[in-house]
Design a protein around this motif. Structure first.
Motif, PDB file in Angstrom:
ATOM      1  N   TYR A 149       0.843  -1.190   0.000  1.00 10.34           N
ATOM      2  CA  TYR A 149       0.000   0.000   0.000  1.00 10.34           C
ATOM      3  C   TYR A 149       0.882   1.246   0.000  1.00 10.34           C
ATOM      4  N   ASP A 150       0.590   2.161  -0.927  1.00 11.84           N
ATOM      5  CA  ASP A 150       1.323   3.426  -0.972  1.00 11.84           C
ATOM      6  C   ASP A 150       0.379   4.536  -1.417  1.00 11.84           C
ATOM      7  N   GLN A 151       0.927   5.670  -1.788  1.00 12.52           N
ATOM      8  CA  GLN A 151       0.119   6.834  -2.163  1.00 12.52           C
ATOM      9  C   GLN A 151      -0.778   6.576  -3.375  1.00 12.52           C
ATOM     10  N   ASP A 152      -0.539   5.496  -4.098  1.00 13.40           N
ATOM     11  CA  ASP A 152      -1.383   5.145  -5.241  1.00 13.40           C
ATOM     12  C   ASP A 152      -2.412   4.066  -4.892  1.00 13.40           C
ATOM     13  N   GLY A 153      -2.469   3.677  -3.630  1.00 11.78           N
ATOM     14  CA  GLY A 153      -3.427   2.662  -3.185  1.00 11.78           C
ATOM     15  C   GLY A 153      -2.776   1.306  -3.011  1.00 11.78           C
ATOM     16  N   VAL A 154      -3.597   0.263  -3.025  1.00 17.04           N
ATOM     17  CA  VAL A 154      -3.121  -1.108  -2.835  1.00 17.04           C
ATOM     18  C   VAL A 154      -2.643  -1.671  -4.164  1.00 17.04           C
ATOM     19  N   GLU A 172     -10.272  -9.150   0.354  1.00 18.95           N
ATOM     20  CA  GLU A 172     -11.400  -8.379   0.890  1.00 18.95           C
ATOM     21  C   GLU A 172     -10.909  -7.196   1.721  1.00 18.95           C
ATOM     22  N   PHE A 173      -9.915  -7.430   2.551  1.00 24.31           N
ATOM     23  CA  PHE A 173      -9.344  -6.375   3.396  1.00 24.31           C
ATOM     24  C   PHE A 173      -8.765  -5.254   2.542  1.00 24.31           C
ATOM     25  N   SER A 174      -8.078  -5.616   1.469  1.00 23.54           N
ATOM     26  CA  SER A 174      -7.407  -4.616   0.626  1.00 23.54           C
ATOM     27  C   SER A 174      -8.395  -3.715  -0.117  1.00 23.54           C
ATOM     28  N   LEU A 175      -9.645  -4.149  -0.240  1.00 26.81           N
ATOM     29  CA  LEU A 175     -10.655  -3.374  -0.948  1.00 26.81           C
ATOM     30  C   LEU A 175     -11.395  -2.390  -0.036  1.00 26.81           C
ATOM     31  N   GLU A 176     -11.092  -2.410   1.248  1.00 23.25           N
ATOM     32  CA  GLU A 176     -11.786  -1.522   2.185  1.00 23.25           C
ATOM     33  C   GLU A 176     -11.407  -0.066   1.944  1.00 23.25           C
ATOM     34  N   GLU A 177     -12.314   0.803   2.348  1.00 22.25           N
ATOM     35  CA  GLU A 177     -12.154   2.244   2.155  1.00 22.25           C
ATOM     36  C   GLU A 177     -10.883   2.802   2.806  1.00 22.25           C
ATOM     37  N   ALA A 178     -10.478   2.194   3.892  1.00 28.09           N
ATOM     38  CA  ALA A 178      -9.301   2.672   4.621  1.00 28.09           C
ATOM     39  C   ALA A 178      -8.049   2.686   3.757  1.00 28.09           C
ATOM     40  N   TRP A 179      -8.029   1.864   2.705  1.00 28.55           N
ATOM     41  CA  TRP A 179      -6.817   1.713   1.895  1.00 28.55           C
ATOM     42  C   TRP A 179      -6.916   2.400   0.536  1.00 28.55           C
ATOM     43  N   LEU A 180      -7.826   3.339   0.420  1.00 30.42           N
ATOM     44  CA  LEU A 180      -7.901   4.146  -0.801  1.00 30.42           C
ATOM     45  C   LEU A 180      -6.684   5.069  -0.877  1.00 30.42           C
ATOM     46  N   PRO A 181      -6.269   5.431  -2.080  1.00 26.42           N
ATOM     47  CA  PRO A 181      -5.054   6.235  -2.236  1.00 26.42           C
ATOM     48  C   PRO A 181      -5.049   7.539  -1.433  1.00 26.42           C
ATOM     49  N   HIS A 182      -6.165   8.245  -1.392  1.00 23.28           N
ATOM     50  CA  HIS A 182      -6.172   9.542  -0.696  1.00 23.28           C
ATOM     51  C   HIS A 182      -6.027   9.409   0.818  1.00 23.28           C
ATOM     52  N   ARG A 183      -6.184   8.203   1.355  1.00 24.41           N
ATOM     53  CA  ARG A 183      -6.027   7.985   2.801  1.00 24.41           C
ATOM     54  C   ARG A 183      -4.567   7.776   3.208  1.00 24.41           C
ATOM     55  N   TYR A 184      -3.731   7.521   2.227  1.00 25.19           N
ATOM     56  CA  TYR A 184      -2.310   7.263   2.524  1.00 25.19           C
ATOM     57  C   TYR A 184      -1.673   8.470   3.193  1.00 25.19           C
ATOM     58  N   GLU A 185      -0.886   8.211   4.217  1.00 26.07           N
ATOM     59  CA  GLU A 185      -0.122   9.254   4.910  1.00 26.07           C
ATOM     60  C   GLU A 185       1.208   8.613   5.289  1.00 26.07           C
ATOM     61  N   GLU A 186       2.282   9.184   4.813  1.00 27.76           N
ATOM     62  CA  GLU A 186       3.603   8.554   4.893  1.00 27.76           C
ATOM     63  C   GLU A 186       4.001   8.083   6.289  1.00 27.76           C
ATOM     64  N   GLN A 209       1.811   7.864   9.245  1.00 31.54           N
ATOM     65  CA  GLN A 209       0.807   7.250  10.119  1.00 31.54           C
ATOM     66  C   GLN A 209      -0.127   6.234   9.464  1.00 31.54           C
ATOM     67  N   HIS A 210      -0.244   6.262   8.154  1.00 32.35           N
ATOM     68  CA  HIS A 210      -1.180   5.357   7.469  1.00 32.35           C
ATOM     69  C   HIS A 210      -0.494   4.881   6.190  1.00 32.35           C
ATOM     70  N   ASN A 211       0.351   3.878   6.333  1.00 30.57           N
ATOM     71  CA  ASN A 211       1.250   3.470   5.261  1.00 30.57           C
ATOM     72  C   ASN A 211       1.234   1.948   5.076  1.00 30.57           C
ATOM     73  N   CYS A 212       2.202   1.429   4.392  1.00 32.03           N
ATOM     74  CA  CYS A 212       2.253  -0.005   4.104  1.00 32.03           C
ATOM     75  C   CYS A 212       2.404  -0.823   5.392  1.00 32.03           C
ATOM     76  N   TYR A 213       3.164  -0.313   6.331  1.00 33.32           N
ATOM     77  CA  TYR A 213       3.323  -0.998   7.618  1.00 33.32           C
ATOM     78  C   TYR A 213       1.975  -1.056   8.338  1.00 33.32           C
ATOM     79  N   THR A 214       1.249   0.055   8.316  1.00 37.60           N
ATOM     80  CA  THR A 214      -0.075   0.110   8.932  1.00 37.60           C
ATOM     81  C   THR A 214      -1.009  -0.897   8.270  1.00 37.60           C
ATOM     82  N   PHE A 215      -0.937  -0.988   6.948  1.00 36.07           N
ATOM     83  CA  PHE A 215      -1.749  -1.936   6.184  1.00 36.07           C
ATOM     84  C   PHE A 215      -1.474  -3.367   6.654  1.00 36.07           C
ATOM     85  N   ALA A 216      -0.213  -3.747   6.714  1.00 31.29           N
ATOM     86  CA  ALA A 216       0.166  -5.107   7.106  1.00 31.29           C
ATOM     87  C   ALA A 216      -0.263  -5.399   8.545  1.00 31.29           C
ATOM     88  N   LEU A 217       0.021  -4.482   9.450  1.00 26.38           N
ATOM     89  CA  LEU A 217      -0.324  -4.689  10.853  1.00 26.38           C
ATOM     90  C   LEU A 217      -1.839  -4.748  11.050  1.00 26.38           C
TER      91      LEU A 217
END
Length: 129
Positions: free
Chosen positions: A8-13, A46-60, A62-70
């Motif tokens: 997950y990055d600034q372009d989404g999942v 299913e998890f990767s399609l949730e709204e939380a992981w949309l590109p505009h939600r990315y924040e270097e 606090q809300h990044n790839c590590y956050t996605f995995a955890l």
């Protein structure tokens, strides 16, 4: 291992089938968890399609790839009745042991690359091949 890496990055999942050959694979499931293993890919998709992981939600920070995995690991843990892990716990229990091991391996590999070393199979090893 063959498979797909979700990230997950600034372009989404993203779902990548290559480009991660230099990464460390960290096993999160015990061998006796075959039932969960059968559903893992579906749960992750299913998890990767949730709204939380949309590109505009990315924040270097606090809300990044590590956050996605955890967040995914914690979702699975909680569904199985386990407690959620903090970033510190997840890092200490799962990441640090494997990165330390990888670091030792890479150091040894670098030392051997700059030394005249030859590997010779012993007679019993040659018979096993």
């Amino acid at each position: 291992f063959a498979g797909v890496v979700y990230n997950y990055d600034q372009d989404g999942v993203h779902r990548d089938g290559s480009g991660w050959e230099q990464c460390i694979s960290i096993p999160l499931l015990q061998p006796d968890m075959w039932e969960l293993l059968q559903h893992w890919d579906k749960l992750l998709e299913e998890f990767s399609l949730e709204e939380a992981w949309l590109p505009h939600r990315y924040e270097e920070q606090q809300h990044n790839c590590y956050t996605f995995a955890l967040a995914f690991v914690n979702r699975v843990r909680q569904a199985r009745g386990g407690a959620a892990l903090s970033k510190a716990e997840f890092t200490e229990r799962f990441l640090l042991p494997h990165t330390r091991e990888a670091s030792r391996y890479l150091s040894l590999q670098q030392q051997l690359a700059h030394t005249d070393v030859y590997i010779v199979l012993l007679a019993e090893q040659q018979q096993d091949s």
